[in-house]
Design a protein around this motif. Sequence first.
Motif: not given
Length: 473
Positions: A259-264, A302-306
């Motif tokens: 949710t917060i760390d990789a929002p859609r 950080k992880d997806r570089k986005r």
Amino acid sequence: MLPSSGSRNPPLARIGVLPNLPYFVTDDGSPWTPIGHNDAITWPELAPLFRRRDMAAVERHLVWLRDHGVTCIRLMLEYCHGEHRYLERPAGRFVPNMVRFWDDLFVLLEKVGLRVLLTPFDTFFMWIRWRHHPYARANDGPCAARRTWLTCPDTRAAIKQRLAFASDRWGGSPALFAWDIWNEIHPAHGGDDPATAAPFIADIAGWLRDHEIERRGCANLQTVSVFGPELINHPSLVEAIFRHPALDFANTHLYEKGTIDAPRDTIAPALAVARLMRAAVTEAGPGRPVFDSEHGPIHSFKDRKRTLPDAFDDEYFRHIQWAHLASGGAGGGMRWPNRHPHVLTAGMREAQRVLSLFLPAIDWTRFRRRNLSKEMRCSDPGVAVVGCGDDAQALAWLVRTDATGRDGTMEARTDASAVTLTVPGLADGTYTVTAFDTKTGISQPLSTATASGGILRVAIGPVRTDVAVAIRR
């Protein structure tokens, strides 16, 4: 000499807390709310202050922040992503260029009228790059292993020495809001034992408070931050983080997977913040301030570089800050940029300015709120309510959950019908109700409403995207 650009505010008052009040006040009794973000001494907006490369640019930036409602920046005394910003090198020797950086920054903060939440160690990169850190035994430092940071007596002594230096040099400045005495305290810092956190806090916080009282007759506020998911992994940390008697307020970092760390979309993260903050204010109790001092799309960045698109990220940011405030948090939370470059967007600064315009709608010096997000009701099932209140005031944020477009941002529901908001817990009597546009900052006084039998029902009008509501007796 320091640059002379920018206006000078009246002298800053110091920040404190009052018994049984979950918000901050100045020493003259005025309300003060932390509106701000995380920055770092190596990031673009503050980096020019190092070696005084462009002090005027930094001052202009601080003035711009102030004019956009920002009251506080969260910073670490060192940022050891690289090798050239250690505060001590070797351990016990304070680096002159770093000391001058902080001397200059405190002068600028006082001049402009901003404050800093200051944490003494960058524990994230300190952990990752431990073999380089001056505190490592391999570098003639005091600590044999990073898993003994919280328990090693020699390391404790070095931490106190750093805090003594910082307190003696900058702790008398009213620009210091508070000490975050340990960034993201973690069981791994104490040999994977969560029970090491509480005695570490008791020792360091108690020692620092005594040191400051002995030197100046008063002590700065103190807190300890935590990476929020660790409270789920290690429930015993809750007592130390939210209720430790040596701390003045509670502080958490709101990161949640998916949710917060990789929002859609921009709604689910805000509702996650509302849920996490409800738990936080409940755990801290009714009289202790609570706020999030770090959140953002860390997994995406950080992880997806986005880096999230500006329009999406601005709305994600704005929704999170209103969910945080309406849940009973002090202010709107403090974003970790997680962007390239590592700065907040102009849209996020505008959202902070708008939040600052809303603050006078509530008397924070008398607001002994409890979280009411599960108790408030909206007549439209497509609208979620996040809110808090006491017997004389209430605050709510209403947001549509059925108006998300293909890109994850909101599309206004032009067909939305007028809604009624139901608020429990208010004493019987007449209340003024103000609706607030969270995008523009335009407020609209609604007709007064009457609470009867501890219940207030008020017509809000149609909620096409989201709206904030302030209720005062």
